[in-house]
Structure formats: C-alpha cells, structure tokens
Design a protein around this motif. Structure first.
Motif, mmCIF file in Angstrom:
data_model
loop_
_atom_site.group_PDB
_atom_site.id
_atom_site.type_symbol
_atom_site.label_atom_id
_atom_site.label_comp_id
_atom_site.label_asym_id
_atom_site.label_seq_id
_atom_site.Cartn_x
_atom_site.Cartn_y
_atom_site.Cartn_z
ATOM 1 N N ASP B 238 0.823 -1.215 0.000
ATOM 2 C CA ASP B 238 0.000 0.000 0.000
ATOM 3 C C ASP B 238 0.856 1.263 0.000
ATOM 4 O O ASP B 238 0.484 2.269 -0.598
ATOM 5 N N ILE B 258 0.769 -0.764 -4.943
ATOM 6 C CA ILE B 258 -0.536 -1.155 -5.458
ATOM 7 C C ILE B 258 -1.272 0.077 -5.982
ATOM 8 O O ILE B 258 -0.930 1.206 -5.630
ATOM 9 N N ASP B 259 -2.276 -0.126 -6.817
ATOM 10 C CA ASP B 259 -3.103 0.978 -7.312
ATOM 11 C C ASP B 259 -3.612 1.815 -6.132
ATOM 12 O O ASP B 259 -4.085 1.275 -5.124
ATOM 13 N N GLY B 260 -3.518 3.129 -6.289
ATOM 14 C CA GLY B 260 -3.967 4.026 -5.218
ATOM 15 C C GLY B 260 -2.951 4.187 -4.108
ATOM 16 O O GLY B 260 -3.224 4.875 -3.127
ATOM 17 N N MET B 280 1.554 5.720 -14.032
ATOM 18 C CA MET B 280 1.332 6.313 -12.707
ATOM 19 C C MET B 280 -0.093 6.866 -12.597
ATOM 20 O O MET B 280 -0.734 6.770 -11.544
ATOM 21 N N ILE B 281 -0.569 7.441 -13.703
ATOM 22 C CA ILE B 281 -1.917 8.016 -13.741
ATOM 23 C C ILE B 281 -2.985 6.919 -13.719
ATOM 24 O O ILE B 281 -3.988 7.012 -13.007
ATOM 25 N N MET B 282 -2.775 5.879 -14.515
ATOM 26 C CA MET B 282 -3.773 4.812 -14.591
ATOM 27 C C MET B 282 -3.929 4.125 -13.237
ATOM 28 O O MET B 282 -5.002 3.655 -12.893
ATOM 29 N N LYS B 283 -2.825 4.067 -12.472
ATOM 30 C CA LYS B 283 -2.863 3.384 -11.182
ATOM 31 C C LYS B 283 -3.128 4.333 -10.016
ATOM 32 O O LYS B 283 -3.178 3.908 -8.866
ATOM 33 N N ASN B 284 -3.237 5.628 -10.292
ATOM 34 C CA ASN B 284 -3.466 6.599 -9.216
ATOM 35 C C ASN B 284 -2.405 6.510 -8.119
ATOM 36 O O ASN B 284 -2.705 6.473 -6.920
ATOM 37 N N ILE B 285 -1.142 6.495 -8.528
ATOM 38 C CA ILE B 285 -0.033 6.458 -7.571
ATOM 39 C C ILE B 285 0.319 7.888 -7.144
ATOM 40 O O ILE B 285 0.385 8.796 -7.976
ATOM 41 N N THR B 286 0.566 8.075 -5.876
ATOM 42 C CA THR B 286 1.005 9.372 -5.350
ATOM 43 C C THR B 286 2.483 9.299 -4.998
ATOM 44 O O THR B 286 2.933 8.340 -4.369
ATOM 45 N N LEU B 287 3.225 10.340 -5.419
ATOM 46 C CA LEU B 287 4.654 10.451 -5.102
ATOM 47 C C LEU B 287 4.838 11.647 -4.181
ATOM 48 O O LEU B 287 4.510 12.780 -4.551
#
Lengths: 344, 344
Positions: B238, B258-260, B280-287
């Motif tokens: 996560d 994981i996504d999100g 990164m956008i498709m999986k909604n990953i935050t950096l």
C-alpha cells in the motif's frame, strides 16, 4: 441498434450493431437518452491506425433501464440511471477504498464485447455496482449536468480531492477544457479562495470565471509561471490541478507550486519521464491524481447538481444527434466545440 | 573551541574555531553533549572539491544551553536541549503548517556563519523556535534516542506521515540505513501490519526486524520487486518509504506499489527525471515525501522515546570522540559503521 464505431483516425461511422442482450445475471441493458464526446475520444480520432473491425465509441451516458439480469436488485426496468465512465462491481477491495477505476472486475465501454456509450443502447456489466438511479424524469433540464457526473465533473472533483483542496487555498487549474473547467467548479466547491485558470480560449475561460475562477492566465511556459506568481503575491499556489497532460503543463505546475504543495494530474501524460529530482524533495512537493474513480463521487456530487449549486452541464456547448456524431468529433478536434452533447 | 571542518572529499579535520557568541537577540549558544554523523555528511565526504576555507560539519546535536540572547524566553542557561537539523523560527506560515524545513527565516548549520553540530559549541539562530528542552539529565541513557529526534527518527517518521501509513497497511521500506530503519519504527508505530524491509546488510536488517520489520528482502531490481510481490500475496504494498535516493530504488517503489498507493521519498534523488508517465496516472499512484521538518515532530515523538516505546538510538552502533570524527566519516563510508555517535 445504431451506434458510433471508429475505424481509424478521422473515421467515425454510425452503423447498425446487434441490439444488446443480457449475458450475465449482473448485466443491465440501458436505452441511452444522452451521451457525449470526451476529450480522450479525440486521441484515437487523431491517431488510431485504420482497422477493418472498428471499435464502439463513447463511455459517458445516461438512460433508461430496459432489462436487468436475474442477479440485479438495485435497479429495475424504467429507472433513469447514469453510468460512470468505467463499470465496476462496487464491492472489491479497490472499490471499497473508493478507487473504482481499479476495480478488480471493472472495465471500459467499447471493449471486450461491451457496447460503447455513443449508441442507442448499452449492456452494462455489474449493473448494481455501476449504475446510479437519478431522482428526476427523462425530461429534466438537469440531465446534462447529471450526465457530467459520468466523467468530467467526477474527474475535476478527483483533482480537487487528491490535491486536498480546502478552505482558503490558492489553486491553479491548468487547462480550459471541460475537465479543467469542472476542476474549477470542484475547487470552488471545496472552499478555495483563489482559483487561477490557465487557458487561452476566451469563451472557455469566461465559463471558467462563471464557475468560480478568480483569475485567468493566457500565457504559457515561463511567462505563464511568472504571471501566476504575480497573481499570488509572489508566493505561488498551494495546489495545482493539471488537466492537460503536456510536459509543459507539468513544468508549469512545478514552477508555480509552493513548498509543501500538491500537484494533481488529470490529463494522461504525453511523456514518460518528469522532473522529480532533488528540487521536488527539498520543497516537499507531492505529485498525485490519476484516472478518476467517477463512481465513487456520484452520490456526493449529485445533490449539488439537483439543487443547482453546481452546473457542470454548462460545458456542453453544442448538441448533436447520434447521426451527427462524426461531425461532433471533428468540431471538438477543430476546437469549434468545447464538449459535444449527443441526444438520442 | 574544537570542531570538525571539511576541506574536501576525504578531508575532515578537527581544529580550533572561534568560540560562538550571541550575535542576535534570538540566538542561543549550546555546549554540545552528543553529536553524530549523518548519511548526508558522506556526500561531500565523497565528492567535495578541495577548498582552502573549509566548512564546519554536522547538523545533529543535543547539549546544554550556555547563554541566550535578550529575546529568548523559552529556554535558559542550563537547559538540556535537542536541535532539529535545520533551525527555524517556528512562527512563519510554513512553520505553522508544520513545514519547518521551508521556514522563511530558517537555515542550515555550518553555513552563513552558523557553527556545525560536530563541535564543542553551536550558536543556534532562532533559539526559541528551534530548540526543544529535554526533560532528562545529561547522564540519561536515553540521550542517543533523543538525539535521533534531531534528524533520522524525524525523517523516518516524515516518510510514514507523508505516505499516510495507517492501521493494517502493507509497507515497503527501501534502504537499511539509519533513516530506513527509523522508517520501520515509524511505520510500526502508526499501525502497519506488514513491513517489508529491502536491504542486504544482515546486521542492519536484523536491527530492522527488532524495530518491527516483518520481512526482509535482500534482492534488488526486478528480483526484489518479484520478492516483494510474493511476500504480499501478489498484491504489492500500500505504501513505500524510499530511503535510498537511487533511481533503482524509485523503480522498485513503482514496481511494488498497489493501485492508489503512496510512495514517499526520503533519500535525496541522485536523478533529475523519474517515471511519472501514463502508468502512474492509470494506477493513481502518489509520489510524496521530502526533507523532513524534523522540528514539527519532536514533541510528538519524544514521549515514545521517554517511555521506551521506540528506541531509535539503537541505530548508533559505534561511539567516537570529537577527535576521532574523521575516523567516523571513514568508517561510515566503508560501511563498517551504521551511524557514528560523537561524544563531547
């Protein structure tokens, strides 16, 4: 039934397709009342290689339930419903976290034997999880704004949510397309104090002002960054919602965001690499956003549409019949139309 | 006074420096009791061009207040205090938001006429905003863990805070240095259920297990990613706390989240560009992540040190005198020592 099918760049045809039928117990068939063309539909319209088979188009629609599978209990024939732009079960671990865009049983319209939304009818998988009943009649003047909940309004809202826009924030929205304009609505709705809209199409930025933008910046690149800094007393903005997808837009976001700020991207990047080096770390910048889990937001946003507090349907500036859908694609590509509504 | 000064890569000298004196009403002079060497001190130790003037080193220290300026009211001579690794006024708009690392009047030790922490005494600007009084004596066995609040523990905690680690999370910590190990402490403290530590120095990963890591992955690259996925039932994690700074570590973060999910970086990137494209956008990953506002966290973490709930001081695995500080740099560079404590 009649439906829009894309055969390659610039080649959208309206043709006869098999009438959708229930295939799984969790399916519903929806007779479409309103559909529309998405900015993302224009990507294949500009670049899709020619194909003999074609691809059903459209992923935003509302309509009347015609038939439901034996496992569907939440909606029934005759209900007016809106569909988020991806279908989902609304029960998997991702959906429970509000990330319906990553649903383990979800998918996209126009693929895998599922109809597109630009057509007379759609078989909707996981109908109980996907469709949301609308408490208005099919003749309601609110239908365009309710249709916006299927994608653009939920996407703009996702930008404001992931950027954690809150009371008093200075927000920059990059892009005056329909998503950017809905991001303005969302930022205002969440209490932003200053909303700078970066865009150069006056008709669109005027609508942005009507939606709550306090300032408009037509400049791009370094000039645009300098202008945003001027407008914010030299400080920069707390939050950026980037609704374009170009590398220049991302650079503008990093160039204007204040230390500790958040950049949320809604536009699909037209680049693979971005500026995430030491400067981002020294300033504690967060880069977030992504594909909107539109389904997650429909119940939250709908009351604001019903009571007129938000009017995202104003992004639809021209109406087309299904037969005119190819013209709608071209008009949006030529930027003669902001977002095309399709009536059935 | 005696203090450590760096004159170039591999060239740290202990030499006489002027005794610090109050220069501004908001200053305090602190007689140092404990200091240490930071992983970030090793960067100039490996690469700094030779210079004739030298740079005072060190930014982590605790000690006894010797004298205060006329404007200082919160601490007084005789107080035992810890200093966060940057000084700050604790009153500006950034400090009020908890981002003391971006304080409008803040700065770094060893620069702009301010002493380094690896020396007998330090003039601390904005003493009221910067220094935190310790409720123990100078002979307390807790001093090493309290010293860790000046940087490593606050930095590990910043990773867990910005990654929003919470109850039940699966967390990957990349890097078995002192910051990574403190990130393990922080992730456990915030309720993470599974904490995978990626590192290959057994003595360090053993300490990581003692701190709460549930799994250790020695592999790197694609092998490391595959191993993390195996350990998480194929799902991925996560949250990722990336405490290395290498591009390979960032790629491992994107490959396992994981996504999100959220990736928080604590290591200063050794790269300018990173993989922030469509995936990164498709999986909604935050950096997210960045330089820790260590001052913001001292009051929150101190009670846990005082009651023994966390023991970040265990990262100090060898003690040096001030005269031995050059050896401490070399020992850490050679990885013979995890983190060097300096007693004065």
């Amino acid at each position: 039934m009649r439906a829009a099918v894309m055969y390659g760049a610039g080649d959208v045809r309206i043709e006869d397709r098999p009438d959708p039928k229930i295939q799984q117990p969790s399916d519903a068939v929806v007779r479409v009342v309103l559909s529309c063309v998405c900015g993302s539909d224009l990507w294949p319209y500009k670049s899709m290689p020619a194909t003999g088979t074609g691809r059903p188009m459209g992923h935003e629609f509302l309509g009347v339930v015609e038939e439901t599978g034996s496992g569907v209990s939440g909606i029934r024939a005759g209900d007016l419903v809106v569909a988020p732009f991806t279908y989902c079960d609304n029960t998997c671990d991702f959906c429970r976290k509000g990330l319906h865009s990553s649903c383990r049983h979800g998918g996209r319209y126009g693929l895998d034997g599922v109809d597109g939304g630009q057509g007379e009818a759609v078989r909707v998988p996981h109908a109980d999880g996907t469709l949301v009943k609308l408490p208005v009649g099919a003749d309601s003047a609110l239908l365009p704004s309710l249709l916006a909940l299927s994608d653009v309004m939920g996407t703009g809202h996702h930008g404001a949510v992931t950027a954690r826009v809150g009371n008093g924030d200075r927000v920059l929205v990059i892009g005056d397309g329909a998503v950017g304009l809905c991001a303005v609505i969302a930022a205002k709705r969440r209490g932003a104090e200053q909303i700078v809209l970066m865009g150069r199409h006056t008709a669109r930025t005027d609508l942005g002002r009507a939606f709550g933008a306090t300032d408009v910046v037509a400049e791009r690149g370094d000039e645009g960054i300098a202008r945003v800094r001027d407008l914010t007393g030299g400080h920069g903005v707390d939050k950026v919602i980037e609704a374009v997808g170009a590398r220049q837009a991302l650079d503008a976001a990093f160039g204007t965001v204040i230390d500790g700020g958040i950049i949320s991207r809604l536009g699909v990047p037209q680049y693979e690499e971005g500026p995430v080096g030491p400067s981002m770390i020294m300033k504690n910048i967060t880069l977030t956003g992504g594909v909107s889990p539109a389904r997650a937001y429909i119940e939250e946003l709908m009351p604001d549409v019903l009571d007129g507090a938000i009017e995202p349907g104003r992004v639809f500036d021209q109406t087309f019949t299904l037969a005119q859908t190819p013209d709608a694609y071209q008009a949006m590509t030529d930027r003669r139309v902001l977002k095309a509504l399709i009536t059935l």
